[in-house]
Motif scaffolding. Structure first.
Motif, mmCIF file in Angstrom:
data_model
loop_
_atom_site.group_PDB
_atom_site.id
_atom_site.type_symbol
_atom_site.label_atom_id
_atom_site.label_comp_id
_atom_site.label_asym_id
_atom_site.label_seq_id
_atom_site.Cartn_x
_atom_site.Cartn_y
_atom_site.Cartn_z
ATOM 1 N N ARG A 136 0.698 -1.285 -0.032
ATOM 2 C CA ARG A 136 0.063 -0.102 0.138
ATOM 3 C C ARG A 136 0.869 1.061 0.049
ATOM 4 O O ARG A 136 0.288 2.364 0.119
ATOM 5 C CB ARG A 136 -1.048 -0.009 1.209
ATOM 6 C CG ARG A 136 -1.771 -1.458 1.012
ATOM 7 C CD ARG A 136 -2.710 -1.086 2.459
ATOM 8 N NE ARG A 136 -3.998 -0.258 2.133
ATOM 9 C CZ ARG A 136 -5.102 -0.255 2.735
ATOM 10 N NH1 ARG A 136 -5.046 -1.078 3.704
ATOM 11 N NH2 ARG A 136 -6.106 0.490 2.489
ATOM 12 N N THR A 137 2.142 1.114 -0.349
ATOM 13 C CA THR A 137 3.049 2.168 -0.442
ATOM 14 C C THR A 137 3.202 2.644 -1.953
ATOM 15 O O THR A 137 3.390 1.605 -2.776
ATOM 16 C CB THR A 137 4.432 1.762 0.075
ATOM 17 O OG1 THR A 137 4.475 1.485 1.539
ATOM 18 C CG2 THR A 137 5.366 2.811 0.167
ATOM 19 N N TYR A 138 3.125 3.949 -2.087
ATOM 20 C CA TYR A 138 3.369 4.562 -3.666
ATOM 21 C C TYR A 138 4.826 4.853 -3.350
ATOM 22 O O TYR A 138 5.276 5.819 -2.504
ATOM 23 C CB TYR A 138 2.545 5.446 -3.868
ATOM 24 C CG TYR A 138 2.905 6.122 -5.459
ATOM 25 C CD1 TYR A 138 3.733 7.324 -5.500
ATOM 26 C CD2 TYR A 138 2.469 5.309 -6.428
ATOM 27 C CE1 TYR A 138 3.916 7.633 -6.706
ATOM 28 C CE2 TYR A 138 2.808 5.694 -7.708
ATOM 29 C CZ TYR A 138 3.567 6.824 -7.876
ATOM 30 O OH TYR A 138 3.911 7.350 -9.168
ATOM 31 N N CYS A 139 5.560 4.585 -4.182
ATOM 32 C CA CYS A 139 7.205 5.169 -4.281
ATOM 33 C C CYS A 139 7.439 5.041 -5.943
ATOM 34 O O CYS A 139 6.873 4.873 -6.790
ATOM 35 C CB CYS A 139 8.226 4.128 -3.445
ATOM 36 S SG CYS A 139 8.339 2.493 -4.166
ATOM 37 N N ASP A 140 8.797 5.326 -5.861
ATOM 38 C CA ASP A 140 9.402 5.591 -7.389
ATOM 39 C C ASP A 140 9.649 4.244 -7.788
ATOM 40 O O ASP A 140 10.082 4.260 -8.974
ATOM 41 C CB ASP A 140 10.508 6.465 -7.646
ATOM 42 C CG ASP A 140 11.727 6.165 -6.603
ATOM 43 O OD1 ASP A 140 12.604 6.618 -6.560
ATOM 44 O OD2 ASP A 140 11.594 4.852 -5.883
ATOM 45 N N GLY A 141 9.453 3.152 -7.333
ATOM 46 C CA GLY A 141 9.607 1.713 -7.483
ATOM 47 C C GLY A 141 10.664 1.120 -6.618
ATOM 48 O O GLY A 141 10.939 -0.105 -6.325
ATOM 49 N N THR A 142 11.752 2.214 -6.111
ATOM 50 C CA THR A 142 13.005 1.282 -5.411
ATOM 51 C C THR A 142 12.305 0.693 -3.918
ATOM 52 O O THR A 142 12.999 -0.355 -3.526
ATOM 53 C CB THR A 142 13.827 2.528 -5.004
ATOM 54 O OG1 THR A 142 13.032 3.507 -4.426
ATOM 55 C CG2 THR A 142 14.411 2.678 -6.241
ATOM 56 N N CYS A 143 11.359 1.210 -3.555
ATOM 57 C CA CYS A 143 10.893 0.422 -2.152
ATOM 58 C C CYS A 143 10.308 -0.940 -2.375
ATOM 59 O O CYS A 143 10.281 -1.543 -1.468
ATOM 60 C CB CYS A 143 9.723 1.378 -1.316
ATOM 61 S SG CYS A 143 8.054 1.364 -2.516
#
Length: 127
Positions: free
Chosen positions: A100-107
């Motif tokens: 449920r986390t939006y990030c640039d992809g690295t997460c």
């Protein structure tokens, strides 16, 4: 209650293929990404691949890039992992996970980003 149910694991010879499926359900389900994480006996958990819903971006670990493909079912909250050219080192328990986390992809490359986990499906590659 959110549920992730994996299927498709099994025993395959080196060089063979398997397709894993992960179906998500639950009234409160809402995620930015779904992915696959594996864990071999005696080893740490390892990111495999992820799919980000909002733009269909995909992410792969270097060890599976070019051999594995993550995809989704357009009509369902389901993701697949097509695994080709399997090697003995791919043997592991494969978990489906949702973030449920939006990030640039690295997460998505870390297990900490995932909020929901399936029970896992065993993949064994014989040499």
């Amino acid at each position: 209650q959110v549920q992730l149910v994996e299927s498709g694991g099994g025993l395959v010879q080196t060089g063979g293929s398997l397709r894993l499926s992960c179906a998500a359900s639950g009234r409160s389900f809402g995620s930015y990404a779904m992915g696959w994480v594996r864990q071999a006996p005696g080893k740490e958990r390892e990111f495999v691949a992820a799919w980000r819903w909002i733009d269909s971006n995909t992410y792969y670990s270097d060890t599976v890039k070019g051999r594995f493909t993550i995809s989704r079912d357009n009509g369902k909250i389901t993701v697949y992992l097509q695994m080709n050219r399997l090697q003995p080192e791919d043997t592991a328990l494969y978990y489906c996970a949702a973030s449920r986390t939006y990030c640039d992809g690295t997460c998505y490359y870390t297990g900490d980003a995932y909020d929901y986990w399936g029970q896992g499906t065993q993949v064994t590659v014989s040499s």
